[in-house]
Design an enzyme around this catalytic site. Structure first.
Site, PDB file in Angstrom:
ATOM      1  CE  LYS A   1      -4.448  30.827 -19.628  1.00  0.00           C
ATOM      2  NZ  LYS A   1      -4.521  29.299 -19.010  1.00  0.00           N
TER       3      LYS A   1
ATOM      4  N   GLY B   1     -14.663  26.454 -15.910  1.00  0.00           N
ATOM      5  CA  GLY B   1     -13.615  26.013 -15.399  1.00  0.00           C
ATOM      6  C   GLY B   1     -14.361  26.104 -13.486  1.00  0.00           C
ATOM      7  CB  SER B   2     -12.392  25.920  -9.862  1.00  0.00           C
ATOM      8  OG  SER B   2     -11.326  26.996  -9.895  1.00  0.00           O
TER       9      SER B   2
ATOM     10  N   GLY C   1     -13.269  30.801 -11.399  1.00  0.00           N
ATOM     11  CA  GLY C   1     -14.499  31.631 -11.091  1.00  0.00           C
ATOM     12  C   GLY C   1     -14.615  33.317 -10.479  1.00  0.00           C
TER      13      GLY C   1
ATOM     14  CD  GLU D   1     -22.254  28.479 -17.351  1.00  0.00           C
ATOM     15  OE1 GLU D   1     -22.806  27.780 -16.848  1.00  0.00           O
ATOM     16  OE2 GLU D   1     -23.401  29.411 -17.432  1.00  0.00           O
TER      17      GLU D   1
ATOM     18  CB  CYS E   1     -19.186  21.055 -15.525  1.00  0.00           C
ATOM     19  SG  CYS E   1     -19.192  21.278 -16.892  1.00  0.00           S
TER      20      CYS E   1
ATOM     21  CD  GLN F   1      -9.305  16.445 -11.971  1.00  0.00           C
ATOM     22  OE1 GLN F   1      -8.627  17.315 -11.075  1.00  0.00           O
ATOM     23  NE2 GLN F   1      -9.931  15.781 -12.184  1.00  0.00           N
TER      24      GLN F   1
ATOM     25  CD  GLU G   1     -16.469  20.392  -9.654  1.00  0.00           C
ATOM     26  OE1 GLU G   1     -17.411  19.918 -11.202  1.00  0.00           O
ATOM     27  OE2 GLU G   1     -16.546  21.589  -9.417  1.00  0.00           O
TER      28      GLU G   1
END
Length: 493
Positions: free
Chosen positions: A180, A233-234, A238, A254, A288, A335, A389
């Site tokens: 996905k 992803g974020s 995660g 990650e 990232c 964003q 972040e």
């Protein structure tokens, strides 16, 4: 520059067939450089679609696991050739979907083909080991076997290269995949799946599902047939995945970063400024591993700031399809909102915005998610812009008075993905390597970028820190070890 093209509707791939979602609904992928331009339409999938995909993958695993490694390798090689054959088309589609420059898109598509070839080769080297036995009639050895069905969930910032580095090692080791992609960039992800499909991948070995995480996410991580989940992803997303999976499901996450570049007093200031720009502003800061903090010794602080502003002013912001553009738009409205809010937060916290930070919306920028790259000085280590972040073109500069202070500040965040130092002193570089809390460490290089044959991953809240991506080490995540004690009847003479 807009490309006039008919809007095509793409389908899911389940069990080797391109099919509509059970919802019969679609969603649009739009161009962040021109939000009125629809790139393509995709299936708004629901849990029913995911379950069908998982069941197809589970069935296909029974035969795929026994396919000769050389045959699996051959399919990856052929898929790589197909990607390269469509390079110009795919690069343009990637830029229209994500916003990055055409040069960056070309590099990413090429990198993805190289990744497929790398794992096509490495997959032929999977092996166990033989072990000494006290019993002369028993042969003890290990063998490595595939896990089964693997869920692959990927982000929008590297929408073909990250999928390639997850899917290729999964397939070459005999696993089957339910994939996905991010809903902002499904088209280029589909091109990867098409290449694998047309290269001869059997039905059900890879299954492609598009749609929102809220409508598809649960079975992707909790279905009993799922043996592993790999996600980039974020950190927030995660953590939810990590809390949701079954005890026996392997997880590779990650996540975020707050990556420092330390500039010491002996550094080449011109080079340091170039590294900061490449790490912080290339890809509009949406990496990232992007440089978000520059920790600068007092002796060179003012000179570095001047150089950074001077070089940043030279950057051309615009549509990634336009020649000469170096910084494209942000990937989506969320964003844009997030980056602009952090710029406001930085000013409210007392940091000094010495360049950029404004939204660009007039003339050629009308209709796009553009922000001029921002530089903050007078940033204190505990400010939110120095801790959280941002994932955008925002660099915070922190002045320090000693090397030890620089190391302490660099480590004083919850993340630990990538870190770099600018220095000519090998002893200080070695101390940095040994004491920085980061999964990726660089000397006189940008925080961004990693070799496809080298392990990649973070520490602290940047990763589960279990299995690494990229390189030969990535194969370990998709394999389980079986220990065999093979006895024979005792021989009597």
């Amino acid at each position: 520059m807009a490309i006039e093209t008919a809007v095509q509707t793409f389908k899911n791939l389940i069990n080797g067939e391109w099919v509509d979602s059970a919802s019969k609904e679609t969603f649009e992928s739009t161009n962040p450089a021109n939000m009125t331009e629809v790139v393509a339409r995709f299936q708004a999938s629901v849990e029913e679609d995911v379950v069908k995909a998982i069941e197809a993958a589970e069935l296909a695993f029974q035969s795929w696991r026994s396919v000769a490694p050389s045959k699996r390798s051959e399919i990856l090689y052929k898929a790589a050739d197909l990607l390269e054959a469509g390079l110009e088309q795919y690069a343009a589609e990637l830029t229209r979907e994500e916003g990055k420059t055409l040069a960056s898109s070309r590099m990413e598509v090429k990198r993805s083909a190289q990744t497929l070839r790398y794992y096509a080769s490495e997959g032929l080297n999977v092996s166990g080991e033989t072990l000494p036995s006290d019993d002369p009639t028993t042969f003890v050895y290990t063998k490595k076997e595939p896990l089964g069905v693997v869920t692959v969930i990927t982000p929008w910032n590297f929408p073909i290269s990250i999928p390639a580095r997850k899917i290729a090692p999964a397939l070459v080791t005999g696993n089957t995949v339910v994939f996905k992609p991010a809903s902002d960039t499904p088209l280029i992800a589909l091109r990867l799946v098409e290449a694998l499909h047309h290269a001869g991948l059997p039905a059900g070995v890879i299954n492609f599902i598009t749609g929102s995480a809220s409508k598809t996410g649960k079975p992707l991580v909790t279905h009993p047939a799922i043996k592993a989940v790999t996600f980039t992803g974020s950190t927030e997303a995660g953590e939810k995945i990590n809390q949701s999976v079954r005890l026996s499901t392997r997880v590779q996450l990650e996540l975020g970063g707050k990556n420092p570049l330390i500039v010491l007093q002996d550094a080449d200031v011109d080079q340091a400024a170039e590294l900061a720009i490449k790490g912080g502003f290339e890809l509009a800061g949406q990496a990232c591993t992007g440089t978000s903090r520059v920790i600068v010794m007092d002796e060179v602080h003012d000179c570095f700031v001047d150089k950074l502003i001077e070089k940043t002013k030279e950057l051309r912001v615009g549509n990634g399809l336009t020649q000469g553009v170096e910084v494209g738009p942000l990937a989506n409205e969320s964003q844009l909102t997030n980056v602009l809010s952090y710029i406001d937060i930085g000013k409210e916290e007392g940091a000094e915005l010495v360049y950029g930070g404004e939204r660009l919306s007039e003339g050629e920028y009308a209709g796009g998610y553009y922000v001029r790259p921002a530089i903050f000085t007078n940033v204190k280590p505990k400010m939110r812009i120095a801790q959280e972040e941002i994932f955008g073109p925002v660099i915070s500069i922190i002045r320090v008075n000693s090397f030890q202070e620089a190391i302490e500040i660099a480590n004083d965040v919850e993340f630990g993905l990538s870190a770099s130092i600018c220095t000519l002193d090998p002893s200080l570089a070695q101390y940095f390597i040994n004491h920085i809390q980061s999964g990726v460490v660089k000397v006189n290089r940008p925080t961004t970028g990693n070799a496809l044959n080298a392990p990649f991953g973070g520490v602290k809240m940047s990763s589960t820190a279990t299995y690494r991506e990229s390189g030969r080490a990535a194969l370990d995540f998709y394999l389980q070890e079986k220990t065999v004690y093979h006895g024979t009847q005792s021989l009597k003479f």
